[in-house]
Design a protein around this motif. Structure first.
Motif, PDB file in Angstrom:
ATOM      1  N   ARG A   9      -6.813  -1.804   5.482  1.00 11.05           N
ATOM      2  CA  ARG A   9      -6.852  -0.401   5.927  1.00 11.05           C
ATOM      3  C   ARG A   9      -6.475  -0.286   7.395  1.00 11.05           C
ATOM      4  O   ARG A   9      -5.695   0.596   7.786  1.00 11.05           O
ATOM      5  CB  ARG A   9      -8.256   0.172   5.701  1.00 11.05           C
ATOM      6  N   PHE A  14       3.986   7.429   4.763  1.00 13.93           N
ATOM      7  CA  PHE A  14       4.429   7.308   3.376  1.00 13.93           C
ATOM      8  C   PHE A  14       5.837   7.878   3.190  1.00 13.93           C
ATOM      9  O   PHE A  14       6.679   7.269   2.512  1.00 13.93           O
ATOM     10  CB  PHE A  14       3.436   8.044   2.473  1.00 13.93           C
ATOM     11  N   ARG A  51       0.997   9.925  -5.672  1.00 10.59           N
ATOM     12  CA  ARG A  51       0.066   9.215  -4.802  1.00 10.59           C
ATOM     13  C   ARG A  51      -1.212  10.014  -4.574  1.00 10.59           C
ATOM     14  O   ARG A  51      -2.303   9.452  -4.495  1.00 10.59           O
ATOM     15  CB  ARG A  51       0.756   8.923  -3.463  1.00 10.59           C
ATOM     16  N   ARG A  70      -1.515  11.595   8.712  1.00  9.51           N
ATOM     17  CA  ARG A  70      -1.199  10.205   9.066  1.00  9.51           C
ATOM     18  C   ARG A  70      -0.611   9.455   7.873  1.00  9.51           C
ATOM     19  O   ARG A  70       0.398   8.769   7.997  1.00  9.51           O
ATOM     20  CB  ARG A  70      -2.458   9.491   9.571  1.00  9.51           C
ATOM     21  N   PHE A  71      -1.282   9.587   6.722  1.00 13.86           N
ATOM     22  CA  PHE A  71      -0.802   8.858   5.552  1.00 13.86           C
ATOM     23  C   PHE A  71       0.571   9.350   5.115  1.00 13.86           C
ATOM     24  O   PHE A  71       1.491   8.551   4.899  1.00 13.86           O
ATOM     25  CB  PHE A  71      -1.782   8.976   4.393  1.00 13.86           C
ATOM     26  N   TYR A 102       0.816  -1.215   0.000  1.00 13.19           N
ATOM     27  CA  TYR A 102       0.000   0.000   0.000  1.00 13.19           C
ATOM     28  C   TYR A 102       0.852   1.268   0.000  1.00 13.19           C
ATOM     29  O   TYR A 102       0.539   2.228  -0.714  1.00 13.19           O
ATOM     30  CB  TYR A 102      -0.931  -0.001   1.210  1.00 13.19           C
ATOM     31  N   PHE A 103       1.924   1.284   0.794  1.00 14.53           N
ATOM     32  CA  PHE A 103       2.728   2.503   0.886  1.00 14.53           C
ATOM     33  C   PHE A 103       3.806   2.585  -0.192  1.00 14.53           C
ATOM     34  O   PHE A 103       4.307   3.673  -0.469  1.00 14.53           O
ATOM     35  CB  PHE A 103       3.375   2.603   2.272  1.00 14.53           C
ATOM     36  N   PHE A 124      -7.171  13.999  -0.471  1.00 10.87           N
ATOM     37  CA  PHE A 124      -7.322  13.498   0.889  1.00 10.87           C
ATOM     38  C   PHE A 124      -8.638  14.005   1.479  1.00 10.87           C
ATOM     39  O   PHE A 124      -9.151  15.042   1.078  1.00 10.87           O
ATOM     40  CB  PHE A 124      -6.149  13.955   1.753  1.00 10.87           C
ATOM     41  N   CYS A 140      -2.728  -0.816   7.848  1.00  8.67           N
ATOM     42  CA  CYS A 140      -1.932   0.335   7.407  1.00  8.67           C
ATOM     43  C   CYS A 140      -2.004   1.472   8.419  1.00  8.67           C
ATOM     44  O   CYS A 140      -0.998   2.145   8.679  1.00  8.67           O
ATOM     45  CB  CYS A 140      -2.407   0.804   6.035  1.00  8.67           C
ATOM     46  N   ARG A 141      -3.163   1.663   8.995  1.00  5.76           N
ATOM     47  CA  ARG A 141      -3.301   2.730   9.980  1.00  5.76           C
ATOM     48  C   ARG A 141      -2.575   2.395  11.279  1.00  5.76           C
ATOM     49  O   ARG A 141      -1.973   3.260  11.914  1.00  5.76           O
ATOM     50  CB  ARG A 141      -4.778   2.983  10.260  1.00  5.76           C
ATOM     51  N   GLY A 190       1.577   1.327   9.864  1.00  6.00           N
ATOM     52  CA  GLY A 190       2.320   2.145   8.908  1.00  6.00           C
ATOM     53  C   GLY A 190       3.294   3.093   9.575  1.00  6.00           C
ATOM     54  O   GLY A 190       4.480   3.141   9.225  1.00  6.00           O
TER      55      GLY A 190
END
Length: 239
Positions: free
Chosen positions: A52, A196, A176, A191-192, A25-26, A183, A55-56, A59
């Motif tokens: 999801r 990332f 991305r 957060r992402f 995902y990242f 977003f 990842c949260r 990540g």
């Protein structure tokens, strides 16, 4: 530098599956549903909602683990801000990289005034526990005003042509952002992008400066480091 891998207690999937989904995902411009499909092709049934949540949860922990393995940042910092769309509105992504292109920190803010620049400068020094020899910014006056207040002893070079290092580091984020179609919230963007910016560069060595053999050898080392910080190295196949 040694670090403790995240705890996977209570997760029924092996750590190898969890870390692989987070990596997909990242590292690549994929949606959660596309990661679900790729895992299904490999015979692993996992829902996109589970991906999801992984990842949260993991990540940022993985990104922090990778940052702890990096050498101390260089003494020349390039700072830049670029607008991003959050729920259809313009916000600003502040980013700092050193002279080697390593991302030092990012911060999503509503503005790019003196207060925003000052907040980013202070956060940056606290996170790196360092003070640079030189900072390089574009011609934004807010940066000059914040510099004089927060780090007056540090040399400040303000010139758009000198700041290509920071501007180029925005490119993976732009790619991305397009794939995600923007977003939904400032918190979600922070957060992402924080995770990332810690994970994606780890798998993006400067390939144009390497032979194919050197590139494969370097990537092999980076995958070993990934397995070490995620805890996948030497772990049993069941969680």
């Amino acid at each position: 530098m040694a670090s403790t891998s995240p705890s996977y207690k209570g997760h029924r999937y092996p750590v190898e599956v969890i870390s692989h989904c987070v990596w997909l995902y990242f590292r690549f411009p994929l949606s959660f549903r596309e990661v679900e499909e790729l895992m299904l092709q490999r015979g692993v049934i996992v829902s996109y909602e589970t991906v999801r949540r992984w990842c949260r949860k993991f990540g940022q922990a993985y990104a922090d683990g990778l940052r702890r393995r990096r050498p101390q940042p260089g003494d020349k910092w390039h700072l830049d801000e670029v607008f991003i769309k959050v729920n259809g509105e313009r916000k600003y992504l502040w980013r700092a990289v050193d002279q080697d292109g390593n991302v030092l920190d990012i911060l999503v803010q509503k503005r790019r005034d003196k207060a925003a620049a000052r907040r980013f400068f202070r956060r940056l020094m606290k996170k790196t526990s360092a003070v640079p020899r030189v900072i390089v910014t574009d011609k934004l006056r807010s940066c000059g005003a914040a510099h004089r207040e927060v780090m007056p002893s540090v040399e400040h070079r303000s010139h758009k042509g000198l700041n290509n290092r920071a501007e180029n580091s925005h490119q993976p984020t732009r790619q991305r952002e397009r794939a995600m179609k923007g977003f939904r919230s400032i918190g979600g963007a922070q957060r992402f992008l924080s995770a990332f910016s810690g994970i994606s560069p780890h798998f993006r060595p400067r390939r144009h400066r390497m032979t194919a053999h050197e590139y494969r050898a370097e990537m092999t080392v980076r995958f070993v480091i990934w397995d070490q910080i995620t805890g996948a190295a030497g772990r049993p196949t069941t969680a």
